[in-house]
Design a protein around this motif. Structure first.
Motif, PDB file in Angstrom:
ATOM      1  N   LYS A   1     -15.988  -5.191  -4.284  1.00  0.00           N
ATOM      2  CA  LYS A   1     -15.279  -5.954  -5.309  1.00  0.00           C
ATOM      3  C   LYS A   1     -16.230  -6.982  -5.869  1.00  0.00           C
ATOM      4  O   LYS A   1     -16.986  -7.607  -5.115  1.00  0.00           O
ATOM      5  CB  LYS A   1     -14.058  -6.634  -4.703  1.00  0.00           C
TER       6      LYS A   1
ATOM      7  N   GLY B   1      -1.783  -9.391 -10.119  1.00  0.00           N
ATOM      8  CA  GLY B   1      -3.158  -9.837 -10.340  1.00  0.00           C
ATOM      9  C   GLY B   1      -4.036  -8.748 -10.945  1.00  0.00           C
ATOM     10  O   GLY B   1      -4.973  -9.048 -11.695  1.00  0.00           O
ATOM     11  N   SER B   2      -3.711  -7.489 -10.658  1.00  0.00           N
ATOM     12  CA  SER B   2      -4.566  -6.402 -11.162  1.00  0.00           C
ATOM     13  C   SER B   2      -4.548  -6.333 -12.696  1.00  0.00           C
ATOM     14  O   SER B   2      -5.610  -6.369 -13.327  1.00  0.00           O
ATOM     15  CB  SER B   2      -4.153  -5.073 -10.529  1.00  0.00           C
TER      16      SER B   2
ATOM     17  N   THR C   1       4.146   0.327 -14.073  1.00  0.00           N
ATOM     18  CA  THR C   1       5.580   0.033 -14.045  1.00  0.00           C
ATOM     19  C   THR C   1       5.918  -1.459 -14.099  1.00  0.00           C
ATOM     20  O   THR C   1       7.010  -1.819 -14.532  1.00  0.00           O
ATOM     21  CB  THR C   1       6.205   0.563 -12.734  1.00  0.00           C
ATOM     22  N   SER C   2       4.990  -2.301 -13.627  1.00  0.00           N
ATOM     23  CA  SER C   2       5.361  -3.691 -13.315  1.00  0.00           C
ATOM     24  C   SER C   2       5.994  -4.437 -14.485  1.00  0.00           C
ATOM     25  O   SER C   2       7.024  -5.102 -14.309  1.00  0.00           O
ATOM     26  CB  SER C   2       4.158  -4.461 -12.782  1.00  0.00           C
TER      27      SER C   2
ATOM     28  N   THR D   1       3.877 -10.841  -9.979  1.00  0.00           N
ATOM     29  CA  THR D   1       3.816 -11.027  -8.525  1.00  0.00           C
ATOM     30  C   THR D   1       3.575 -12.517  -8.284  1.00  0.00           C
ATOM     31  O   THR D   1       3.201 -13.240  -9.207  1.00  0.00           O
ATOM     32  CB  THR D   1       2.661 -10.232  -7.867  1.00  0.00           C
TER      33      THR D   1
HETATM   34  P1  NAP Z   1      -1.187  -5.744  -7.990  1.00  0.00           P
HETATM   35  O1  NAP Z   1      -2.301  -4.826  -7.576  1.00  0.00           O
HETATM   36  O2  NAP Z   1      -1.269  -6.342  -9.332  1.00  0.00           O
HETATM   37  O3  NAP Z   1       0.215  -4.998  -7.849  1.00  0.00           O
HETATM   38  C1  NAP Z   1       0.562  -4.343  -6.635  1.00  0.00           C
HETATM   39  C2  NAP Z   1       1.745  -3.430  -6.866  1.00  0.00           C
HETATM   40  O4  NAP Z   1       2.899  -4.209  -7.201  1.00  0.00           O
HETATM   41  C3  NAP Z   1       1.541  -2.468  -8.026  1.00  0.00           C
HETATM   42  O5  NAP Z   1       2.006  -1.219  -7.620  1.00  0.00           O
HETATM   43  C4  NAP Z   1       2.392  -3.057  -9.134  1.00  0.00           C
HETATM   44  O6  NAP Z   1       2.883  -2.097 -10.038  1.00  0.00           O
HETATM   45  C5  NAP Z   1       3.539  -3.640  -8.349  1.00  0.00           C
HETATM   46  N1  NAP Z   1       4.259  -4.711  -9.048  1.00  0.00           N
HETATM   47  C6  NAP Z   1       3.755  -5.789  -9.672  1.00  0.00           C
HETATM   48  N2  NAP Z   1       4.746  -6.579 -10.112  1.00  0.00           N
HETATM   49  C7  NAP Z   1       5.917  -5.960  -9.784  1.00  0.00           C
HETATM   50  C8  NAP Z   1       7.288  -6.291  -9.949  1.00  0.00           C
HETATM   51  N3  NAP Z   1       7.675  -7.448 -10.496  1.00  0.00           N
HETATM   52  N4  NAP Z   1       8.219  -5.419  -9.485  1.00  0.00           N
HETATM   53  C9  NAP Z   1       7.851  -4.265  -8.881  1.00  0.00           C
HETATM   54  N5  NAP Z   1       6.558  -3.913  -8.668  1.00  0.00           N
HETATM   55  C10 NAP Z   1       5.607  -4.755  -9.115  1.00  0.00           C
HETATM   56  O7  NAP Z   1      -1.059  -6.854  -6.832  1.00  0.00           O
HETATM   57  P2  NAP Z   1      -1.527  -8.366  -6.730  1.00  0.00           P
HETATM   58  O8  NAP Z   1      -1.565  -8.666  -5.293  1.00  0.00           O
HETATM   59  O9  NAP Z   1      -0.725  -9.241  -7.612  1.00  0.00           O
HETATM   60  O10 NAP Z   1      -3.016  -8.377  -7.309  1.00  0.00           O
HETATM   61  C11 NAP Z   1      -4.098  -7.972  -6.491  1.00  0.00           C
HETATM   62  C12 NAP Z   1      -5.394  -8.047  -7.275  1.00  0.00           C
HETATM   63  O11 NAP Z   1      -5.622  -9.412  -7.691  1.00  0.00           O
HETATM   64  C13 NAP Z   1      -6.573  -7.656  -6.423  1.00  0.00           C
HETATM   65  O12 NAP Z   1      -7.471  -6.881  -7.200  1.00  0.00           O
HETATM   66  C14 NAP Z   1      -7.198  -8.987  -6.040  1.00  0.00           C
HETATM   67  O13 NAP Z   1      -8.577  -8.882  -5.740  1.00  0.00           O
HETATM   68  C15 NAP Z   1      -6.951  -9.786  -7.285  1.00  0.00           C
HETATM   69  N6  NAP Z   1      -6.997 -11.261  -7.139  1.00  0.00           N
HETATM   70  C16 NAP Z   1      -7.389 -11.981  -8.222  1.00  0.00           C
HETATM   71  C17 NAP Z   1      -7.486 -13.363  -8.159  1.00  0.00           C
HETATM   72  C18 NAP Z   1      -7.952 -14.134  -9.357  1.00  0.00           C
HETATM   73  O14 NAP Z   1      -8.085 -15.358  -9.304  1.00  0.00           O
HETATM   74  N7  NAP Z   1      -8.220 -13.488 -10.473  1.00  0.00           N
HETATM   75  C19 NAP Z   1      -7.148 -14.031  -6.973  1.00  0.00           C
HETATM   76  C20 NAP Z   1      -6.729 -13.258  -5.871  1.00  0.00           C
HETATM   77  C21 NAP Z   1      -6.637 -11.877  -5.970  1.00  0.00           C
HETATM   78  P3  NAP Z   1       1.989  -1.531 -11.275  1.00  0.00           P
HETATM   79  O15 NAP Z   1       1.266  -0.358 -10.716  1.00  0.00           O
HETATM   80  O16 NAP Z   1       2.957  -1.187 -12.316  1.00  0.00           O
HETATM   81  O17 NAP Z   1       1.031  -2.618 -11.697  1.00  0.00           O
END
Ligand code: NAP
Ligand code: FE
Length: 375
Positions: A159, A98-99, A40-41, A138
């Motif tokens: 992870k 981030g996912s 959805t995001s 996000t």
């Molecule tokens: P996310 O897992 O990407 O999203 C969490 C929830 O928020 C999902 O249900 C998503 O919907 C929803 N969402 C996202 N944007 C939205 C918006 N604008 N409006 C309404 N709902 C929204 O959460 P995140 O915390 O951003 O990412 C977490 C992941 O990132 C973890 O796997 C973590 O380990 C990783 N991470 C990566 C790094 C890096 O450097 N690469 C650093 C830290 C963490 P949808 O289901 O539609 O997506």
């Protein structure tokens, strides 16, 4: 001053409407894009409409892979990579939290490289990696400015971090409007993730003068903004602050990586379904107490930047943003500590924690209330 390096090759566009205004920057990466996103995001945030408009205006055809789940698995990244290959994509446009950003980065590798899991995480790929354009919805991970893709290994139940300089996005469009649709809960959890990136980077053995500059600014923005967040969604001005601070914190961990706090938090996410940011938040006070034993001055600087009076003040700020205690059995704590102590990020923690230190941090995390009374 010790020697250090600084590398962050991503071209950043900041501001409301930046994708509509500066979308022409995308055209140099090809004519076929795979948009990687969650369920959805991209749509609810309004990003998808802007993406379709920008790609259309620049004569870029695109397909959408919208099956990325939270904490994406290696299998999902493989499916996204296969979708990029079959669409013959020139580049990946990853939009969402981030996912999707991380799944998109891994798909960029897997589109042209058929590798077993261990080869994937080695970061050495023989074939080219597709360029990635990141559009966060996000304000937390900073993945738009990092060379990391964090994937869940559902077999090993952990992870894993795919790291390569080739995973830095080539472009990122940071539009705070895309975060307006975030619930108060996800806003808080993702902001705590950003906070821990800035803070862990500042306390890491790999901290540099350049990363410190980003970290201090990020924490100075996040402290007051987080203190105002208690159950209600923020207004646009604070949305801007969260997105900017999250980006700065991404620039920090791009240089320093994280520390044992993230390694500990992963277990709460995988086995107890605690969101990534909140998992770190639950462990934050005991973690800082540990770090304080070796770096009291640096921890005081962190608390000062955040505007918190001691660890107790930080506990008071975080308390309302938590959803309740996570209770862990002794055997779980022992197992998680045994794994976390071996993680590369544990080695970047000063003082380097023993297994017993990590057990202690988990035990204290089970009772934030107790911490608040004790301090
Ligand atoms: P996310 O897992 O990407 O999203 C969490 C929830 O928020 C999902 O249900 C998503 O919907 C929803 N969402 C996202 N944007 C939205 C918006 N604008 N409006 C309404 N709902 C929204 O959460 P995140 O915390 O951003 O990412 C977490 C992941 O990132 C973890 O796997 C973590 O380990 C990783 N991470 C990566 C790094 C890096 O450097 N690469 C650093 C830290 C963490 P949808 O289901 O539609 O997506
Ligand atoms: Fe994180």
């Amino acid at each position: 001053m010790n020697d250090f390096t600084y590398y962050m090759p991503t071209r950043v566009f900041w501001g409301e409407g930046c994708l509509a205004r500066r979308g022409d920057a995308i055209s140099r990466f090809g004519t076929r894009a795979l948009v990687v996103t969650g369920k959805t995001s991209a749509r609810v945030s309004g990003a998808m409409d802007d993406i379709a408009g920008a790609l259309g205006r620049n004569g870029i055809s695109f397909a959408v892979f919208d099956e990325v789940e939270a904490n994406p698995s290696i299998e999902t990244a493989r499916r996204a990579g296969a979708a990029a290959r079959s669409f013959d994509a020139d580049f990946i446009l990853a939009a969402g939290g981030g996912s999707p950003l991380d799944a998109g980065k891994a798909a960029a590798v897997l589109a042209g490289n058929e590798c077993a899991d261990d080869d994937l995480f080695s970061g050495n790929f023989s074939n080219p990696v597709l360029p990635v354009i990141a559009i966060p919805t996000t304000a937390g991970t900073g993945s738009e400015a990092t060379p990391y893709s964090i994937l869940t290994d559902t077999v090993k139940k952990t992870k894993r971090n795919l790291k390569s300089d080739r995973l830095f996005p080539v472009l990122t469009f940071l539009d705070p409007r895309y975060t307006d649709s975030l619930s108060a809960e996800i806003t808080a959890s993702t902001a705590i993730d950003a906070l821990t990136h800035a803070l862990e980077g500042y306390l890491s053995t790999r901290a540099t003068p350049a990363s410190d500059m980003f970290a201090l600014r990020s924490m100075a923005i996040l402290g007051p903004a987080l203190a105002k967040l208690s159950g209600s969604a923020p207004g646009r001005e604070d949305r801007q602050k969260f997105l900017y601070a999250s980006f700065l914190a991404g620039c920090v961990i791009a240089q320093t990586g994280t520390t044992v706090l993230h390694a500990m938090g992963y277990h709460l996410t995988i086995f107890h379904c605690v969101e990534h940011g909140r998992a770190n938040g639950l462990l934050l006070v005991p973690y800082l107490r540990h770090v304080m034993s070796g770096q009291p001055e640096r921890v005081r600087e962190v608390l000062g930047s955040l505007g918190c009076e001691g660890l107790a003040g930080l506990g008071r700020m975080l308390g309302p943003l938590m959803k309740g205690d996570v209770n862990l059995a002794d055997a779980e704590i022992d197992e998680y500590a045994r794994i976390a102590v071996q993680s590369p990020s544990a080695a970047c923690t000063l003082p380097r924690p023993t297994t017993e230190d990590i057990c202690e941090m988990y035990r204290n995390a089970a009772g934030l209330n107790k911490i608040r009374q004790d301090e």
